[in-house]
Enzyme design. Structure first.
Site: not given
Length: 297
Positions: A82, A85-86, A96, A103, A107
């Site tokens: 998690d 990806d940021g 996007t 995301d 979660d």
């Protein structure tokens, strides 16, 4: 006019566009031809990482009933991605709206699936886990909807400090966001591991033999009529299979360390739900005033 062949005058294309023999048109100035390419948002690196998180989460759910170590490992990797990806979104300039929603949905779904398992593993506390699932979904949905409608489509992480200092700190400080998400998941993972180490589920503590058969009440796992409990996949059989599979020391340590942060995360969820509700209500008041409501009688 007789004997004179009339020549058909060529039709001039507007704005300098020349006509081709096949009926198509092209611009005389080749430099103005559009060379734009359509990007495939679904194959952006942050979104590919998001898909891998989903695969790992599904794999962890498969191993969740009886394989705590494998499940915890897969689930933890999915959660740690998690943060990756940021980083990928900022590194490749591929942030996007689809990625942000993907995301958040990932979660919510992974945490909810773990809480559903905890509800079955600790039925006495099932109402607490059900409440946590409801609070998590409600607060994030309200917050996402409020930022999209009231914030002119802005990201749900762009919170003005004047609206909420706590949420501004939570969403804009990457370290704070990472710590809260990490320890919140660690607490639930610790509870999951404790479901495999409780001595209360030990087979040696359960009645057996003629004593069990003579004292068992209808509906008891030991009663002859309770055939459902005799099946390998029954709830009681699953609890019996989980008993004493792990030492409880480290799960208790993890639960003790992460519990304050987990509680703080639930406080943030409540604040997020209240602030989003007030923001939407402010928008409703402005919309009603613009429409001349309420009309005076």
């Amino acid at each position: 006019m007789d004997g004179v062949r009339m020549r058909k005058q060529p039709t001039k294309a507007p704005n300098g566009v020349q006509s081709k023999a096949n009926g198509q048109a092209y611009s005389g100035d080749r430099s103005t031809v559009s060379t734009e390419t359509t990007e495939n948002i679904f194959l952006f690196w942050p979104n590919v990482i998001g898909y891998s998180r989903i695969v790992l989460a599904i794999a962890s759910l498969y191993y969740m009933p009886l394989h705590p170590r494998t499940c915890s490992c897969l689930y933890s990797i999915s959660c740690l991605l998690d943060a990756l990806d940021g980083l990928a979104a900022r590194q490749f300039n591929q942030a996007t709206r689809f990625g942000a929603v993907l995301d958040m949905v990932t979660d919510r779904c992974t945490t909810s699936c773990l809480l559903v398992f905890l509800s079955s593993a600790f039925p006495r506390w099932s109402i607490v886990f059900q409440g946590l699932i409801s609070l998590d979904f409600a607060s994030h949905y309200m917050h996402m909807y409020a930022t999209l409608t009231m914030g002119s489509g802005q990201s749900h992480k762009k919170i003005d400090q004047s609206r909420s200092r706590l949420l501004h700190l939570y969403y804009n400080n990457k370290t704070v966001l990472f710590i809260f998400c990490l320890f919140n998941e660690l607490f639930f993972i610790a509870l999951y591991l404790l479901s495999f180490s409780s001595p209360m589920l030990s087979p040696s503590l359960l009645p057996s033999g003629d004593k069990a058969a003579g004292t068992a009440q209808p509906g008891s796992p030991f009663h002859a009529s309770s055939l459902i409990f005799a099946t390998p996949g029954s709830a009681w059989a699953m609890e019996l299979a989980r008993a004493n599979k792990m030492n409880s020391f480290w799960p208790w340590v993890l639960a003790g360390i992460s519990s304050p942060v987990m509680l703080g995360k639930q406080v943030l969820n409540v604040v997020q739900l209240v602030k989003a509700s007030k923001w939407l209500a402010e928008g409703d008041i402005k919309a009603r005033q613009a429409a001349g409501l309420p009309r005076k009688r």
